[in-house]
Design an enzyme around this catalytic site. Structure first.
Site, PDB file in Angstrom:
ATOM      1  N   ASP A 103       0.833  -1.211   0.000  1.00  0.00           N
ATOM      2  CA  ASP A 103       0.000   0.000   0.000  1.00  0.00           C
ATOM      3  C   ASP A 103       0.867   1.261   0.000  1.00  0.00           C
ATOM      4  OD1 ASP A 103      -2.334   1.458   0.008  1.00  0.00           O
ATOM      5  OD2 ASP A 103      -2.595   1.361   2.190  1.00  0.00           O
ATOM      6  N   ASN A 112     -10.786  -2.675  -4.731  1.00  0.00           N
ATOM      7  CA  ASN A 112     -10.035  -1.787  -5.638  1.00  0.00           C
ATOM      8  C   ASN A 112     -10.677  -1.707  -7.022  1.00  0.00           C
ATOM      9  OD1 ASN A 112      -6.776  -2.852  -4.401  1.00  0.00           O
ATOM     10  ND2 ASN A 112      -8.019  -1.105  -3.748  1.00  0.00           N
TER      11      ASN A 112
HETATM   12  C1  IPE Z   1      -5.077  -2.689   0.134  1.00  0.00           C
HETATM   13  O1  IPE Z   1      -4.816  -1.358  -0.111  1.00  0.00           O
HETATM   14  C2  IPE Z   1      -5.146  -3.453  -1.148  1.00  0.00           C
HETATM   15  C3  IPE Z   1      -3.887  -3.588  -1.854  1.00  0.00           C
HETATM   16  C4  IPE Z   1      -2.716  -3.211  -1.436  1.00  0.00           C
HETATM   17  C5  IPE Z   1      -3.965  -4.266  -3.123  1.00  0.00           C
HETATM   18  P1  IPE Z   1      -5.996  -0.284  -0.213  1.00  0.00           P
HETATM   19  O2  IPE Z   1      -5.371   1.030  -0.475  1.00  0.00           O
HETATM   20  O3  IPE Z   1      -7.020  -0.727  -1.192  1.00  0.00           O
HETATM   21  O4  IPE Z   1      -6.618  -0.354   1.251  1.00  0.00           O
HETATM   22  P2  IPE Z   1      -7.638   0.605   1.973  1.00  0.00           P
HETATM   23  O5  IPE Z   1      -8.694   0.975   0.983  1.00  0.00           O
HETATM   24  O6  IPE Z   1      -6.862   1.822   2.407  1.00  0.00           O
HETATM   25  O7  IPE Z   1      -8.121  -0.176   3.147  1.00  0.00           O
HETATM   26  C1  IPE Z   2      -1.680   0.137  -3.266  1.00  0.00           C
HETATM   27  O1  IPE Z   2      -1.426   1.498  -3.341  1.00  0.00           O
HETATM   28  C2  IPE Z   2      -1.805  -0.500  -4.609  1.00  0.00           C
HETATM   29  C3  IPE Z   2      -3.183  -0.821  -4.986  1.00  0.00           C
HETATM   30  C4  IPE Z   2      -4.192  -0.832  -4.188  1.00  0.00           C
HETATM   31  C5  IPE Z   2      -3.424  -1.164  -6.381  1.00  0.00           C
HETATM   32  P1  IPE Z   2      -2.608   2.544  -3.353  1.00  0.00           P
HETATM   33  O2  IPE Z   2      -3.014   2.759  -4.775  1.00  0.00           O
HETATM   34  O3  IPE Z   2      -3.708   2.152  -2.460  1.00  0.00           O
HETATM   35  O4  IPE Z   2      -1.866   3.828  -2.809  1.00  0.00           O
HETATM   36  P2  IPE Z   2      -2.444   4.876  -1.785  1.00  0.00           P
HETATM   37  O5  IPE Z   2      -2.950   4.142  -0.591  1.00  0.00           O
HETATM   38  O6  IPE Z   2      -3.538   5.617  -2.497  1.00  0.00           O
HETATM   39  O7  IPE Z   2      -1.276   5.736  -1.463  1.00  0.00           O
HETATM   40 MG    MG Z   3      -4.079   2.481  -0.472  1.00  0.00          MG
END
Ligand code: IPE
Ligand code: IPE
Ligand code: MG
Length: 238
Positions: free
Chosen positions: A21, A69
């Site tokens: 993340d 996602n």
């Molecule tokens: C968790 O990250 C999912 C992945 C890393 C693929 P998110 O960015 O989707 O998590 P939330 O929404 O902050 O819980």
């Molecule tokens: C995690 O990074 C990767 C995916 C969920 C695809 P994020 O895209 O959630 O990055 P932040 O949390 O917005 O920084």
């Molecule tokens: Mg994230």
């Protein structure tokens, strides 16, 4: 004297799982598009996998795209799918060349058809390998995984044990994760491996995923090596 290196084989977790993340925030801070964060995140993912195997890990599971996602803007999802289209097969070939089997965890029917094809082909190329594995969770949600497993059991008319149930999960046949690492500052599991991680050690770091270095992984392993895993017992029983 405090040690600042970790040696291969030294109380190393056998199976690590990473919630990758922070790609978007990392890019935003650099005034770059989120897609750039995802690209750098994907490169880091490969580097970390290689380092983990070098240190003696047998299984690496990465959370790349959750079921939740899939509700992100189309533009961001298209960027992520383009990353898979352009780089996934080649990257996986590189890491799996050391005899690592690739498994995709999740409901891949939620992904574009051409992406599904790339994933299946990459999996097939490694089908003969055993003992070491990479799991890439894409279109994955732990609740959906559990419900799917329960439905499979109902279809078979089977009464379940904990063992037979875990065999019906996407990770069937693999050891449970010993260590779950989440980058990006949040302290939650976001629907990741809810069944398998029942006794995993949970490591949270403020580092955003693209900046989580090999050294940072070693820090997490050092932290893991100091945990006392009691599995419900007392210290005296261990
Ligand atoms: C968790 O990250 C999912 C992945 C890393 C693929 P998110 O960015 O989707 O998590 P939330 O929404 O902050 O819980
Ligand atoms: C995690 O990074 C990767 C995916 C969920 C695809 P994020 O895209 O959630 O990055 P932040 O949390 O917005 O920084
Ligand atoms: Mg994230």
């Amino acid at each position: 004297m405090a040690r600042n290196t970790i040696e291969a084989g030294e109380n190393i977790p056998k199976h690590i799982a990473m919630i990758m993340d922070g790609n978007g925030r990392w890019a935003k801070k650099r005034l770059m598009p989120r897609s750039f964060g995802h690209k750098m995140g994907m490169e880091r993912m490969i580097g970390l996998m290689e380092h983990a195997f070098d240190l003696g890990v047998d299984y690496v599971t990465v959370y790349a795209l959750s079921t939740e996602n899939l509700k992100r803007p189309k533009e961001e999802l298209d960027g992520l799918f383009d990353l898979i289209r352009n780089h996934f097969a080649q990257y996986m070939e590189r890491v799996c060349a050391r005899g690592v089997r690739l498994r995709i965890l999740g409901d891949t029917s939620l992904l574009p058809k051409d992406v599904q094809k790339i994933l299946v082909e990459s999996e097939e190329k490694t089908a003969a390998y055993e003992g070491k594995g990479i799991n890439v969770a894409l279109g994955y949600g732990a609740r959906a995984e559990i419900v799917r497993a329960a439905n499979l059991a109902v279809e078979k008319g089977e009464r379940l044990t904990e063992e037979s149930f875990s065999g019906l999960l996407y990770t069937g046949g693999q050891p449970d994760p010993d260590l779950v690492i989440r980058t990006g500052k949040e302290v939650r599991l976001s629907n990741f491996l809810l069944y398998q991680a029942a006794y995993a050690e949970l490591y949270f770091t403020d580092k955003m995923f693209p900046e989580f270095s090999d050294k940072d992984l070693e820090e997490a392993f050092k932290w893991y090596a100091c945990r006392v895993r009691r599995f419900g017992k007392t210290d005296e029983q261990l």
